[in-house]
Structure formats: C-alpha cells, structure tokens
Design an enzyme around this catalytic site. Structure first.
Site, mmCIF file in Angstrom:
data_model
loop_
_atom_site.group_PDB
_atom_site.id
_atom_site.type_symbol
_atom_site.label_atom_id
_atom_site.label_comp_id
_atom_site.label_asym_id
_atom_site.label_seq_id
_atom_site.Cartn_x
_atom_site.Cartn_y
_atom_site.Cartn_z
ATOM 1 N N THR A 29 51.659 44.029 48.459
ATOM 2 C CA THR A 29 50.604 44.337 49.613
ATOM 3 C C THR A 29 51.114 45.676 50.053
ATOM 4 O O THR A 29 52.204 45.836 50.361
ATOM 5 C CB THR A 29 50.678 43.160 50.484
ATOM 6 N N SER A 31 49.742 46.115 53.343
ATOM 7 C CA SER A 31 49.386 45.934 54.770
ATOM 8 C C SER A 31 50.694 46.229 55.721
ATOM 9 O O SER A 31 50.474 46.587 56.836
ATOM 10 C CB SER A 31 49.039 44.400 54.855
ATOM 11 N N THR A 76 44.553 36.905 52.211
ATOM 12 C CA THR A 76 44.171 37.570 50.993
ATOM 13 C C THR A 76 43.810 36.743 50.022
ATOM 14 O O THR A 76 43.995 35.502 50.160
ATOM 15 C CB THR A 76 44.877 38.941 50.694
ATOM 16 N N LYS A 80 40.664 33.433 51.070
ATOM 17 C CA LYS A 80 39.895 33.953 51.985
ATOM 18 C C LYS A 80 38.679 32.802 52.215
ATOM 19 O O LYS A 80 38.219 33.001 53.363
ATOM 20 C CB LYS A 80 39.034 35.217 51.554
ATOM 21 N N ASP A 116 37.058 43.128 56.756
ATOM 22 C CA ASP A 116 36.584 44.023 55.541
ATOM 23 C C ASP A 116 35.266 44.752 55.792
ATOM 24 O O ASP A 116 35.235 45.663 55.534
ATOM 25 C CB ASP A 116 36.626 42.885 54.216
ATOM 26 N N ARG A 165 26.952 41.385 36.495
ATOM 27 C CA ARG A 165 26.784 41.067 35.117
ATOM 28 C C ARG A 165 26.318 39.422 35.023
ATOM 29 O O ARG A 165 25.415 39.445 34.438
ATOM 30 C CB ARG A 165 28.505 40.551 34.666
ATOM 31 N N THR A 166 26.717 38.609 36.020
ATOM 32 C CA THR A 166 25.888 37.339 36.055
ATOM 33 C C THR A 166 24.853 37.395 36.885
ATOM 34 O O THR A 166 25.285 37.326 38.194
ATOM 35 C CB THR A 166 27.147 36.313 36.100
ATOM 36 N N GLY A 259 38.315 53.168 47.821
ATOM 37 C CA GLY A 259 38.475 51.949 48.678
ATOM 38 C C GLY A 259 39.583 51.818 49.764
ATOM 39 O O GLY A 259 39.925 51.090 50.530
HETATM 40 P P1 NDP Z 1 35.747 39.165 42.459
HETATM 41 O O1 NDP Z 1 36.537 38.483 41.214
HETATM 42 O O2 NDP Z 1 35.287 37.828 43.592
HETATM 43 O O3 NDP Z 1 34.206 39.802 41.741
HETATM 44 C C1 NDP Z 1 34.498 40.827 40.713
HETATM 45 C C2 NDP Z 1 33.240 41.248 40.475
HETATM 46 O O4 NDP Z 1 33.418 42.155 39.250
HETATM 47 C C3 NDP Z 1 31.984 40.345 40.037
HETATM 48 O O5 NDP Z 1 30.939 40.931 40.496
HETATM 49 C C4 NDP Z 1 32.114 40.220 38.570
HETATM 50 O O6 NDP Z 1 30.855 39.900 37.780
HETATM 51 C C5 NDP Z 1 32.322 41.860 38.178
HETATM 52 N N1 NDP Z 1 33.118 41.920 37.213
HETATM 53 C C6 NDP Z 1 34.454 41.560 36.805
HETATM 54 N N2 NDP Z 1 34.697 41.827 35.379
HETATM 55 C C7 NDP Z 1 33.554 42.486 34.970
HETATM 56 C C8 NDP Z 1 33.341 42.975 33.622
HETATM 57 N N3 NDP Z 1 34.499 42.708 33.019
HETATM 58 N N4 NDP Z 1 32.191 43.193 33.445
HETATM 59 C C9 NDP Z 1 31.285 43.234 34.434
HETATM 60 N N5 NDP Z 1 31.499 42.917 35.597
HETATM 61 C C10 NDP Z 1 32.650 42.328 35.895
HETATM 62 O O7 NDP Z 1 36.723 40.366 42.951
HETATM 63 P P2 NDP Z 1 36.400 40.871 44.431
HETATM 64 O O8 NDP Z 1 34.854 40.920 44.766
HETATM 65 O O9 NDP Z 1 37.374 40.347 45.457
HETATM 66 O O10 NDP Z 1 36.982 42.363 44.349
HETATM 67 C C11 NDP Z 1 36.139 43.159 43.552
HETATM 68 C C12 NDP Z 1 36.942 44.805 43.775
HETATM 69 O O11 NDP Z 1 37.108 45.044 44.972
HETATM 70 C C13 NDP Z 1 38.335 44.619 43.181
HETATM 71 O O12 NDP Z 1 38.647 45.672 41.986
HETATM 72 C C14 NDP Z 1 39.087 44.678 44.571
HETATM 73 O O13 NDP Z 1 40.428 45.526 44.248
HETATM 74 C C15 NDP Z 1 38.394 45.562 45.261
HETATM 75 N N6 NDP Z 1 38.625 45.239 46.612
HETATM 76 C C16 NDP Z 1 39.016 46.335 47.495
HETATM 77 C C17 NDP Z 1 39.211 46.224 49.029
HETATM 78 C C18 NDP Z 1 39.579 47.206 49.734
HETATM 79 O O14 NDP Z 1 40.074 47.000 51.048
HETATM 80 N N7 NDP Z 1 39.285 48.509 49.156
HETATM 81 C C19 NDP Z 1 39.057 44.708 49.360
HETATM 82 C C20 NDP Z 1 38.514 43.636 48.399
HETATM 83 C C21 NDP Z 1 38.413 44.167 47.174
HETATM 84 P P3 NDP Z 1 30.472 38.279 37.596
HETATM 85 O O15 NDP Z 1 29.915 37.858 38.899
HETATM 86 O O16 NDP Z 1 29.646 38.573 36.535
HETATM 87 O O17 NDP Z 1 31.912 37.666 37.410
#
Ligand code: NDP
Length: 463
Positions: A29, A31, A76, A80, A116, A165-166, A259
């Site tokens: 982390t 933070s 985190t 969450k 966030d 994707r979904t 980000g």
């Molecule tokens: P989640 O696991 O909750 O969601 C992941 C998302 O990515 C879903 O929409 C998923 O789609 C999609 N996804 C994952 N793999 C694939 C793939 N191979 N092809 C297509 N779609 C894909 O993760 P989070 O929402 O928690 O985090 C998402 C990103 O945001 C991360 O990279 C994280 O590092 C970043 N983040 C940055 C923060 C910041 O402070 N800057 C804070 C929080 C997150 P599906 O629904 O189809 O599975």
C-alpha cells in the site's frame, strides 16, 4: 489481537496516535506516504500503519481498533463491502455506492464513508477538467466503477453510457444509480454493442482492470475511432503510469490523467475527515510528489539562467549518485534531429515550448531516478511550472549577472548572446526571469560560493 496483523516493517513504529488501513493483501500500500506526509506537515504526532486482516477477523479488528482509540481507518480490497456490517452508521453516498473505504470515529463505533468518489472528483477538478453537463462513457462496472458512476451523476453529467464485458453487471449498476438519483441518465451497453452509442464528444472514464499487465491492450473496445470521441479521459490505474488507453488518448491529443491523483485525494479527504484539517493545494502537491517518488522514482529538477552550471551539476549528481541525467534541450535536439535554433526558425518558439511540455509530461511517467537540467526558458510557461512541481523537487541554481557574463562571454554556441551588448541583455533577461524562477523553485542555491561537486552533494542531502 490487532497488533498480530500489523505488516512486518511497522512493528516498531511509535507515535501518540495511530491511523491505519485494513486490507488483504496490503503489504504494498502507498497510503502511509500520503498520511505520514500530512501528519508531518501539520505537526501531528501520528503514524499510519497497514494491517493484513484475515477475512473472518474483520469485524473483531474494526471493533478493537475503535476501542484502542485508532484515529481513523482506511478499508481496501477485499473489505469495502464487508466492513459495512461492522459500523454504527454509514454516510448516504457510501451506502448508495455500496462501498466504504474510510472509517471515522463516531459515538460507540466507526462511521463509514466513501472518499474514492469525491477524491476522484477533486482529482478531475485539479486538472482543470469538467464533468458538469458532459456526456460520459464509463468503461467497466466493478467496485470502483460504482463510485465513479455515482460521482458522474452527483457532479452533473448529462448522460452516462456504461460499457462492460458482462452486460448484467453494467445493467445492475445503471439500474442502481438511476434509482438512487431518480433519473434515466445511465445506459448500460454490452461491449459488443458499442456502436449503438451516438457519435458525440464524451468524457471517458476507464474503470476496468485492463492495462494493469504488460501485455494488455485497449480496454473492451479495440477500435481507435471509438476513442476519438473522447474529449477527456481518466484511467483509474496508476501503475503503470501509462496504460494503452492513456497512450492512445495522448497520441490523439486528448487531455487525460491516470488514477494516482484519485488515490491522492481519497487519502487527503480521509485525513481531513479524521483530523478536521484542511489540506491546501500546495500541501497536496507535496504529497503527490512523494507518491510519485515512491512509485515512479525520484526526480531532481535544475532550473536557472544560462551559465549557472545546470549541466555540470546535473552530470555530477548523475555520476556520483546514480541518477539518469537529462538535459531537456539536448534531448529535444536528439529527438527531432535538429538544433534548437533551427527548430525556432522552422517551427517557431511556440512549437518548441510545446515540445518542452510534451517532454516533461513523458518524464512524469518514468519509473526511475532522474536529474533533469532544463532549458532557461522552460520554467516560464505556466503549464510547465505545474509539471515541474509534480515532477520532483525544483532547485533554482542562481548567480548574478556579472558571474554569468564572465562564464559565458565569448561562447559562440549561445545564440541569445549573439548581440551588440550581451552583458546588458543578460541583466535585463535575468531581471525578468529571476522572480519567475524563484516562484517555481522549492529551493534556491547560490552557485557562486561552492564547487559543482559541493552543490551536487548539498542537493542530494536535501532531496
Ligand atoms: P473489480 O474487480 O471490482 O472490477 C473489474 C472490472 O474490470 C469489471 O468491470 C470487469 O468486468 C472488468 N474486467 C476485468 N478483467 C477483464 C477482462 N479481461 N476483460 C474485460 N473486462 C475485464 O475491480 P475494481 O473496480 O475494484 O478496480 C478496477 C480498476 O480500478 C483496478 O485496476 C484498480 O487498480 C483501479 N482502482 C484505482 C483506484 C485509485 O485510487 N486510483 C481505486 C480503486 C480501483 P466484468 O464485470 O465483466 O467482470
């Protein structure tokens, strides 16, 4: 006991008060960089420590932290949602988003917030970008996308297409947010149907995890013309600093950011909730720089008029302390295979200044230690001043006109001195530039009193 879950390096940390973060895994982390920098700046004797909590122990750990007097907690992955069961109250925005990342002390237990969401809004505003009245395309519908979707509606977006994707996950998110804001502004779209989105100008927010890994391509839609619809873009990913999504937007000349500022401001807003302090823009910049240093490496920036020794001192730092050396003028000449005087003549000064700005932007994404010697006119451009400050600690190498004149007179490689009265020219340019250099610099160093080696050593000690 909570102490059993403390991440190894923190076992000997002592302070009057503690803040912390619960996650699993949590070792890497960033933070603590945010909160410890803030506590130091405010003179608060507090430390921020990470705890790796076993999933089944979360509830007991939250309660123990409250009883122990913990000033505040961040939560985190993967807790969450789960943490919402362990709180005495939850802020309505966090409840609507369905995720809590910040716990603030309340009567009889912790109260949950989501920083966030406003953190990203503050990051976007800090870059001069606007969500209000914009049309948005949101890529992804996971946990982070929920906070982003909520933010879009709260900050006045007109319409939000959610591509995922979904499809079911996009639909669920759109339905939840439309219900929460009593509107029909969120429209779910499956990735295969992206062409149904009308041709228009969109603020694009990339919230999938595509781009985290080296061989990742564009997120969800592999069609450059789709991204040409972006008026601005944010990728929530910050490591790597540049994802394929950001590289493409940059290539298309579309303003964009990663980000890291979201991470920065979610932390700052948590700290403000815990302590009641207000974090200024200047302090935010300092914290941001520390974050960049931690992730992308240390950058030392040398500014000043010609002849003050930016190159000589930069090379000393490079050779003695292992930093990579960059001279912005030399690099631009190398990249464009043209002398600066020819670039000025052929494309004009404005284009050259843009080249400098582009180069600074690229340097902010490099994950190594650099010492950067800048062209004398580079810090005068407002945009560059901001970039220099986020790049690293800025040192103004300063000398009087007499010293500069004695060092550069007769140097035929300096077109600016190719005039009737070079001494007077130095005096008048210095009078204009000196206050500007001072306003950008974190530190001014008089280069007339010490050798380049001594100055290099002083910079390294101060950095
Ligand atoms: P989640 O696991 O909750 O969601 C992941 C998302 O990515 C879903 O929409 C998923 O789609 C999609 N996804 C994952 N793999 C694939 C793939 N191979 N092809 C297509 N779609 C894909 O993760 P989070 O929402 O928690 O985090 C998402 C990103 O945001 C991360 O990279 C994280 O590092 C970043 N983040 C940055 C923060 C910041 O402070 N800057 C804070 C929080 C997150 P599906 O629904 O189809 O599975």
């Amino acid at each position: 006991m909570l102490v059993d879950y403390l991440v190894e390096d923190n076992k000997n940390v002592t302070a009057k008060e503690y803040m912390g973060i619960f996650g699993n895994p949590i070792k890497h982390t960033l933070s603590p960089v945010i909160h410890d920098t803030l506590s130091e700046a405010f003179g608060i004797d507090a430390k921020y420590v990470p705890y790796q909590i076993p999933v089944e122990k979360l509830d007991a750990a939250v309660k123990e932290a409250y009883t122990n007097g913990m000033l505040g907690l961040n939560i985190t992955v993967p807790f969450k949602q789960q943490v919402m069961e362990s709180l005495v109250d939850i802020d309505p925005a966090a409840r609507a988003i369905g995720a809590v990342n910040t716990l603030v002390r309340g009567a009889g237990g912790f109260v949950g917030y989501n920083t966030d969401m406003p953190g990203l809004a503050r990051a976007i505003a800090s870059e001069g970008l606007k969500l209000q009245n914009s049309k948005v395309i949101l890529l992804g519908a996971g946990g982070a996308a929920r906070a982003v979707a909520y933010m879009c509606l709260k900050y006045g977006a007109n319409k939000v297409y959610i591509i995922n994707r979904t499809f079911e996950n996009a639909k669920k998110l759109a339905d939840d947010m439309n219900a929460c804001f009593m509107c029909e502004k969120m429209i779910p779209v499956s990735a295969a149907d992206y062409k149904m989105i009308p041709k228009d100008s969109y603020f694009m927010l990339q919230c999938t995890s595509i781009g985290l890994h080296e061989n990742d391509g564009l997120p969800l839609i592999d069609d450059v013309s789709f991204y040409e619809m972006a008026s601005a873009g944010v990728d929530l990913i910050y490591n790597p600093a540049k994802t394929p999504f950001l590289c493409l937007l940059k290539k298309l000349g579309i303003p964009c950011m990663n980000g890291l500022k979201m991470l920065l401001y979610q932390g700052i807003m948590a700290y403000e909730l815990w302590t009641g302090k207000e974090v200024s823009d200047t302090l935010s910049e300092k914290v941001y720089r520390n974050l960049c240093k931690k992730i992308y490496g240390d950058k030392i920036v040398l500014i000043g008029y010609m002849g003050v020794g930016k190159t000589t001192i930069g090379k000393h730092i490079s050779e003695e302390y292992g930093y990579k050396f960059i001279d912005t003028d030399a690099l631009i000449e190398q990249n464009f295979n043209m002398k600066i005087s020819d670039i000025f003549e052929k494309y004009g000064e404005m284009r050259f200044r843009e080249m400098e700005t582009e180069l600074l932007r690229t340097l902010t994404t490099k994950n190594e230690n650099y010492v950067i010697s800048t062209g004398g006119g580079l810090p005068l451009r407002e945009e560059n001043q901001k970039l220099l400050k986020t790049l690293g600690k800025v040192y103004y190498l300063q000398a009087d006109a007499d010293t500069i004149y004695s060092r550069v007179k007769g140097d035929k490689s300096r077109p600016l001195l190719d005039c009737e009265d070079p001494y007077n020219k130095i005096c008048s340019m210095l009078a204009i530039r000196d206050p500007k250099y001072r306003s950008v610099a974190d530190e001014c160093i008089d280069v007339t009193q010490n050798t380049p080696a001594e100055i290099a050593s002083k910079i390294i000690q101060n950095n």
